[in-house]
Design a protein around this motif. Structure first.
Motif, PDB file in Angstrom:
ATOM      1  N   SER A  61       0.821  -1.219   0.000  1.00  0.00           N
ATOM      2  CA  SER A  61       0.000   0.000   0.000  1.00  0.00           C
ATOM      3  C   SER A  61       0.851   1.263   0.000  1.00  0.00           C
ATOM      4  CB  SER A  61      -0.891   0.039   1.250  1.00  0.00           C
ATOM      5  OG  SER A  61      -1.717  -1.068   1.300  1.00  0.00           O
ATOM      6  N   LEU A  62       0.183   2.378  -0.309  1.00  0.00           N
ATOM      7  CA  LEU A  62       0.815   3.686  -0.210  1.00  0.00           C
ATOM      8  C   LEU A  62       0.091   4.468   0.881  1.00  0.00           C
ATOM      9  CD1 LEU A  62       1.093   4.563  -4.010  1.00  0.00           C
ATOM     10  CD2 LEU A  62       2.995   4.030  -2.469  1.00  0.00           C
ATOM     11  N   PRO A  63       0.783   5.394   1.554  1.00  0.00           N
ATOM     12  CA  PRO A  63       0.120   6.178   2.601  1.00  0.00           C
ATOM     13  C   PRO A  63      -0.746   7.287   1.997  1.00  0.00           C
ATOM     14  CG  PRO A  63       2.422   6.824   2.421  1.00  0.00           C
ATOM     15  CD  PRO A  63       2.210   5.729   1.415  1.00  0.00           C
ATOM     16  N   LEU A  64      -1.902   7.511   2.575  1.00  0.00           N
ATOM     17  CA  LEU A  64      -2.830   8.521   2.069  1.00  0.00           C
ATOM     18  C   LEU A  64      -3.320   9.366   3.246  1.00  0.00           C
ATOM     19  CD1 LEU A  64      -3.896   8.845  -0.883  1.00  0.00           C
ATOM     20  CD2 LEU A  64      -6.013   7.798  -0.105  1.00  0.00           C
ATOM     21  N   CYS A  65      -3.379  10.686   3.066  1.00  0.00           N
ATOM     22  CA  CYS A  65      -3.849  11.533   4.161  1.00  0.00           C
ATOM     23  C   CYS A  65      -5.372  11.437   4.272  1.00  0.00           C
ATOM     24  CB  CYS A  65      -3.397  12.985   3.981  1.00  0.00           C
ATOM     25  SG  CYS A  65      -4.309  13.898   2.732  1.00  0.00           S
ATOM     26  N   PHE A  66      -5.902  11.932   5.388  1.00  0.00           N
ATOM     27  CA  PHE A  66      -7.331  11.826   5.652  1.00  0.00           C
ATOM     28  C   PHE A  66      -8.155  12.534   4.575  1.00  0.00           C
ATOM     29  CE2 PHE A  66     -11.205  13.535   7.657  1.00  0.00           C
ATOM     30  CZ  PHE A  66     -11.794  12.345   8.080  1.00  0.00           C
ATOM     31  N   ALA A  67      -7.729  13.742   4.172  1.00  0.00           N
ATOM     32  CA  ALA A  67      -8.480  14.523   3.175  1.00  0.00           C
ATOM     33  C   ALA A  67      -8.533  13.786   1.836  1.00  0.00           C
ATOM     34  CB  ALA A  67      -7.843  15.897   3.006  1.00  0.00           C
ATOM     35  N   CYS A  68      -7.408  13.232   1.409  1.00  0.00           N
ATOM     36  CA  CYS A  68      -7.379  12.509   0.127  1.00  0.00           C
ATOM     37  C   CYS A  68      -8.177  11.206   0.226  1.00  0.00           C
ATOM     38  CB  CYS A  68      -5.934  12.231  -0.295  1.00  0.00           C
ATOM     39  SG  CYS A  68      -5.044  13.737  -0.745  1.00  0.00           S
ATOM     40  N   HIS A  69      -8.165  10.590   1.404  1.00  0.00           N
ATOM     41  CA  HIS A  69      -8.963   9.372   1.617  1.00  0.00           C
ATOM     42  C   HIS A  69     -10.451   9.698   1.482  1.00  0.00           C
ATOM     43  CE1 HIS A  69     -10.694   5.823   3.308  1.00  0.00           C
ATOM     44  NE2 HIS A  69     -10.919   6.331   4.498  1.00  0.00           N
ATOM     45  N   MET A  70     -10.868  10.823   2.063  1.00  0.00           N
ATOM     46  CA  MET A  70     -12.275  11.242   1.976  1.00  0.00           C
ATOM     47  C   MET A  70     -12.660  11.516   0.521  1.00  0.00           C
ATOM     48  SD  MET A  70     -13.884  11.265   4.873  1.00  0.00           S
ATOM     49  CE  MET A  70     -13.087   9.734   5.261  1.00  0.00           C
ATOM     50  N   ALA A  71     -11.786  12.224  -0.202  1.00  0.00           N
ATOM     51  CA  ALA A  71     -12.049  12.551  -1.608  1.00  0.00           C
ATOM     52  C   ALA A  71     -12.135  11.269  -2.435  1.00  0.00           C
ATOM     53  CB  ALA A  71     -10.939  13.455  -2.141  1.00  0.00           C
ATOM     54  N   ASN A  72     -11.230  10.350  -2.192  1.00  0.00           N
ATOM     55  CA  ASN A  72     -11.202   9.079  -2.925  1.00  0.00           C
ATOM     56  C   ASN A  72     -12.480   8.275  -2.661  1.00  0.00           C
ATOM     57  OD1 ASN A  72     -10.501   6.011  -2.941  1.00  0.00           O
ATOM     58  ND2 ASN A  72      -8.932   6.943  -4.220  1.00  0.00           N
ATOM     59  N   THR A  73     -12.912   8.284  -1.395  1.00  0.00           N
ATOM     60  CA  THR A  73     -14.119   7.547  -1.015  1.00  0.00           C
ATOM     61  C   THR A  73     -15.350   8.165  -1.680  1.00  0.00           C
ATOM     62  OG1 THR A  73     -13.077   7.080   1.108  1.00  0.00           O
ATOM     63  CG2 THR A  73     -15.433   6.688   0.973  1.00  0.00           C
ATOM     64  N   LEU A  74     -15.399   9.513  -1.719  1.00  0.00           N
ATOM     65  CA  LEU A  74     -16.537  10.209  -2.334  1.00  0.00           C
ATOM     66  C   LEU A  74     -16.631   9.879  -3.824  1.00  0.00           C
ATOM     67  CD1 LEU A  74     -18.794  12.377  -1.846  1.00  0.00           C
ATOM     68  CD2 LEU A  74     -17.154  14.054  -2.689  1.00  0.00           C
ATOM     69  N   VAL A  75     -15.495   9.935  -4.502  1.00  0.00           N
ATOM     70  CA  VAL A  75     -15.459   9.645  -5.947  1.00  0.00           C
ATOM     71  C   VAL A  75     -15.916   8.208  -6.209  1.00  0.00           C
ATOM     72  CG1 VAL A  75     -13.912   9.342  -7.934  1.00  0.00           C
ATOM     73  CG2 VAL A  75     -13.682  11.343  -6.461  1.00  0.00           C
ATOM     74  N   ARG A  76     -15.485   7.293  -5.325  1.00  0.00           N
ATOM     75  CA  ARG A  76     -15.800   5.879  -5.534  1.00  0.00           C
ATOM     76  C   ARG A  76     -17.269   5.555  -5.221  1.00  0.00           C
ATOM     77  NH1 ARG A  76     -12.610   3.911  -1.976  1.00  0.00           N
ATOM     78  NH2 ARG A  76     -14.089   2.972  -0.572  1.00  0.00           N
ATOM     79  N   GLU A  77     -17.760   6.138  -4.108  1.00  0.00           N
ATOM     80  CA  GLU A  77     -19.110   5.777  -3.664  1.00  0.00           C
ATOM     81  C   GLU A  77     -20.205   6.656  -4.248  1.00  0.00           C
ATOM     82  OE1 GLU A  77     -19.009   5.595   0.606  1.00  0.00           O
ATOM     83  OE2 GLU A  77     -17.599   3.912   0.610  1.00  0.00           O
ATOM     84  N   HIS A  78     -19.877   7.910  -4.577  1.00  0.00           N
ATOM     85  CA  HIS A  78     -20.893   8.830  -5.131  1.00  0.00           C
ATOM     86  C   HIS A  78     -20.337   9.552  -6.347  1.00  0.00           C
ATOM     87  CE1 HIS A  78     -23.433   8.189  -1.641  1.00  0.00           C
ATOM     88  NE2 HIS A  78     -22.365   8.334  -0.880  1.00  0.00           N
ATOM     89  N   PRO A  79     -20.068   8.846  -7.423  1.00  0.00           N
ATOM     90  CA  PRO A  79     -19.495   9.501  -8.616  1.00  0.00           C
ATOM     91  C   PRO A  79     -20.421  10.562  -9.199  1.00  0.00           C
ATOM     92  CG  PRO A  79     -20.148   7.225  -9.088  1.00  0.00           C
ATOM     93  CD  PRO A  79     -20.262   7.409  -7.609  1.00  0.00           C
TER      94      PRO A  79
END
Ligand SMILES: [Zn+2]
Length: 182
Positions: free
Chosen positions: A152-170
């Motif tokens: 894995s690669l390390p991801l900050c909280f803000a980028c994790h939230m953005a990634n989750t939003l894009v994935r779950e609510h495109p």
């Protein structure tokens, strides 16, 4: 000083010592840990019964026993020999400490922001998995932790939230790069 005052002072001091011993043992043995199971030499996720360790610490050395293991219920009757690893180095096998060392000196794989001190109670950093999905490290089973961290690669909280939003609510995400004039 009257005898009663001396006795009262003694009780207060002894109670204080007992509370400190109890709290420090509980704190020392709480949390998820990763050990190498002596039976198959593979990682296993365990929890020490920290309340029992704290209660027995009042009489001397804390007595360690597991309250959970990723190999239970199949291996529930094992001799818990892995406890010697925890007794020898309780801090090194703690999941939180393993993660703290892993994030140390790293930057977010997406925005390049350094992690600095990790906030374990609030905006925790995440992991960016090989399949481009980000997960909260709490979702990773302790027995798979070393394996997942290696891939894995390390991801900050803000980028994790953005990634989750894009994935779950495109449907909620606007891709401005697509509407730019060429
Ligand atoms: Zn970031």
């Amino acid at each position: 000083m009257p005898v009663q005052a001396v006795v009262l002072l003694g009780v207060v001091v002894l109670s204080g010592i007992a509370i400190v011993r109890l709290a420090s043992s509980w704190w020392k043995y709480r949390g998820r840990r990763v050990i190498t199971c002596p039976e198959n030499q593979r990682p296993a996720g365990v929890l020490v019964d920290s309340r029992h360790a704290a209660a027995t610490a009042l009489a001397g050395a804390p007595e360690l026993r597991l309250s959970a293991c990723s190999r239970w219920p199949e291996r529930a009757g094992c001799g818990q020999q892995c406890l010697t690893q925890i007794a020898a180095s309780p801090e090194d096998c703690l999941v939180r400490n393993i993660l703290t060392k892993w994030y140390e000196g790293k930057v977010c794989a997406s925005c390049s922001r350094p992690f600095g001190d990790i906030q374990w109670t609030g905006q925790k950093p995440a992991l960016f998995l090989a399949d481009k999905v980000s997960v909260d490290w709490g979702q990773v089973p302790a027995d798979k932790l070393h394996e997942v961290l290696a891939a894995s690669l390390p991801l900050c909280f803000a980028c994790h939230m953005a990634n989750t939003l894009v994935r779950e609510h495109p449907e909620l995400v606007v891709d401005r790069s697509a509407s730019r004039p060429i």
